[in-house]
Design a protein around this motif. Structure first.
Motif, PDB file in Angstrom:
ATOM      1  N   VAL A  18      48.330  35.018  42.134  1.00  0.00           N
ATOM      2  CA  VAL A  18      48.412  34.908  43.593  1.00  0.00           C
ATOM      3  C   VAL A  18      47.029  35.049  44.224  1.00  0.00           C
ATOM      4  CG1 VAL A  18      49.270  36.039  45.675  1.00  0.00           C
ATOM      5  CG2 VAL A  18      50.806  35.661  43.745  1.00  0.00           C
ATOM      6  N   LEU A  19      46.243  36.015  43.746  1.00  0.00           N
ATOM      7  CA  LEU A  19      44.901  36.199  44.290  1.00  0.00           C
ATOM      8  C   LEU A  19      44.031  34.978  44.031  1.00  0.00           C
ATOM      9  CD1 LEU A  19      44.186  39.933  43.355  1.00  0.00           C
ATOM     10  CD2 LEU A  19      44.878  38.998  45.565  1.00  0.00           C
ATOM     11  N   GLY A  20      44.145  34.412  42.823  1.00  0.00           N
ATOM     12  CA  GLY A  20      43.376  33.214  42.500  1.00  0.00           C
ATOM     13  C   GLY A  20      43.746  32.050  43.411  1.00  0.00           C
ATOM     14  N   VAL A  23      42.280  32.650  46.948  1.00  0.00           N
ATOM     15  CA  VAL A  23      40.843  32.349  46.996  1.00  0.00           C
ATOM     16  C   VAL A  23      40.626  30.839  47.006  1.00  0.00           C
ATOM     17  CG1 VAL A  23      38.652  32.524  45.753  1.00  0.00           C
ATOM     18  CG2 VAL A  23      40.153  34.512  45.901  1.00  0.00           C
ATOM     19  N   ALA A  24      41.398  30.108  46.180  1.00  0.00           N
ATOM     20  CA  ALA A  24      41.280  28.650  46.147  1.00  0.00           C
ATOM     21  C   ALA A  24      41.631  28.039  47.500  1.00  0.00           C
ATOM     22  CB  ALA A  24      42.188  28.077  45.055  1.00  0.00           C
ATOM     23  N   VAL A  25      42.640  28.600  48.169  1.00  0.00           N
ATOM     24  CA  VAL A  25      43.014  28.111  49.497  1.00  0.00           C
ATOM     25  C   VAL A  25      41.873  28.335  50.488  1.00  0.00           C
ATOM     26  CG1 VAL A  25      44.537  28.547  51.465  1.00  0.00           C
ATOM     27  CG2 VAL A  25      45.498  28.370  49.166  1.00  0.00           C
ATOM     28  N   ALA A  26      41.266  29.515  50.441  1.00  0.00           N
ATOM     29  CA  ALA A  26      40.155  29.810  51.346  1.00  0.00           C
ATOM     30  C   ALA A  26      38.979  28.865  51.099  1.00  0.00           C
ATOM     31  CB  ALA A  26      39.713  31.267  51.177  1.00  0.00           C
ATOM     32  N   ASN A  40      30.612  32.026  49.573  1.00  0.00           N
ATOM     33  CA  ASN A  40      30.804  33.358  50.153  1.00  0.00           C
ATOM     34  C   ASN A  40      32.214  33.876  49.886  1.00  0.00           C
ATOM     35  OD1 ASN A  40      28.764  31.768  51.710  1.00  0.00           O
ATOM     36  ND2 ASN A  40      28.380  33.752  52.621  1.00  0.00           N
ATOM     37  N   HIS A  41      33.214  32.988  49.967  1.00  0.00           N
ATOM     38  CA  HIS A  41      34.589  33.404  49.693  1.00  0.00           C
ATOM     39  C   HIS A  41      34.732  33.898  48.262  1.00  0.00           C
ATOM     40  CE1 HIS A  41      36.293  32.253  53.482  1.00  0.00           C
ATOM     41  NE2 HIS A  41      35.988  30.966  53.352  1.00  0.00           N
ATOM     42  N   ALA A  45      35.461  37.826  47.298  1.00  0.00           N
ATOM     43  CA  ALA A  45      36.676  38.164  46.544  1.00  0.00           C
ATOM     44  C   ALA A  45      36.330  38.859  45.238  1.00  0.00           C
ATOM     45  CB  ALA A  45      37.492  36.904  46.282  1.00  0.00           C
ATOM     46  N   SER A  46      35.310  38.358  44.549  1.00  0.00           N
ATOM     47  CA  SER A  46      34.916  38.961  43.265  1.00  0.00           C
ATOM     48  C   SER A  46      34.414  40.382  43.461  1.00  0.00           C
ATOM     49  CB  SER A  46      33.829  38.107  42.598  1.00  0.00           C
ATOM     50  OG  SER A  46      34.293  36.795  42.369  1.00  0.00           O
TER      51      SER A  46
END
Length: 259
Positions: A18-20, A23-26, A40-41, A45-46
């Protein structure tokens, strides 16, 4: 199974997926919108994952000792001061002045909340409460400092006019930067005004996840919001005066201000 165990996300492969995806959506939204912050996103996140993993381990140890909890609160204060100083872009020698403004807001609020016994003075009470209040004071300091200097740069002629009619530099500067204080406090005031109608902030949700009743969650949240309101008001008032007196000066204005 407790309420917290039933409702809190499990740190397993599903959470990772879900987190991955998020991040891909952002990143995708940034690319399609030509915002230019795709990297930057990913970096943010990392860092969040690594930092929270490390902090979770540290907090586990800190919660068992009031001494370690106080040390962790001091670490939060130090990071908050350094972060605000960097955002305002002040010289290293003036970082303690920014820290003084953050402390002026956070310390009395924490002393009242913890000293009164409303929140128990132990690791479990100190660490999250200090984090919320110090974080709010940090935000107020950052917004106040940045907006004050944006205002001063834009209206530098007004500052000089005040000097020309005989006003002392601190008073001439304060006349220019005073409106920025209201702007800096607006996000916190809006959050307090709309709580429960627009958002259910962290303290409320946290108490519910921990198995507390909605009434207990509401009591915790109103304490946090009003505590934040007080801390941010003090921090903003103190920092505005430090800026007006030239004790906190943005690097780009050094030499021009104060006069």
């Amino acid at each position: 199974m407790t309420a917290a165990a039933a409702t809190a996300p499990s740190p397993d492969w599903r959470l990772a997926v879900v987190l991955g995806v998020l991040v891909a959506v952002a990143v995708t939204a940034s690319r399609l919108g030509r915002l230019g912050v795709e990297r930057n996103h990913v970096t943010a996140a990392s860092r969040a994952v690594v930092q929270l993993a490390a902090v979770s381990l540290v907090i586990t140890a800190a919660l068992g000792s009031i001494g370690w909890s106080l040390a962790f609160a001091l670490l939060m204060f130090s990071v908050a001061t350094w972060t605000s100083s960097g955002r305002i872009d002040v010289p290293r020698a003036q970082v303690p002045m920014v820290g003084a403004a953050v402390a002026a807001g956070a310390v009395p609020v924490l002393a009242l909340i913890l000293g009164s016994g409303v929140v128990p003075f132990n690791g479990a009470g100190l660490v999250p409460t200090a984090g919320i209040v110090i974080g709010g004071a940090m935000t107020a300091a950052t917004l106040t400092g940045r907006r004050a200097y944006d205002e001063l740069q834009t209206s530098f002629g007004t500052y000089e006019a005040g000097l020309a009619i005989g006003l002392p530099s601190p008073e001439a500067a304060f006349e220019v930067i005073q409106p920025s204080g209201r702007e800096a406090l607006t996000p916190g005031l809006d959050q307090t005004r709309t709580v429960g109608l627009v958002t259910l902030p962290g303290a409320f949700v946290g108490v519910l996840l921990g198995g507390g009743t909605p009434l207990e969650a509401g009591a915790a949240q109103i304490m946090v919001l009003i505590g934040l309101m007080a801390a941010q008001a003090i921090t903003t008032a103190v920092l505005l005066r430090l800026v007006a007196h030239g004790r906190v000066v943005r690097r780009s204005m050094a030499g021009r201000y104060p006069r």
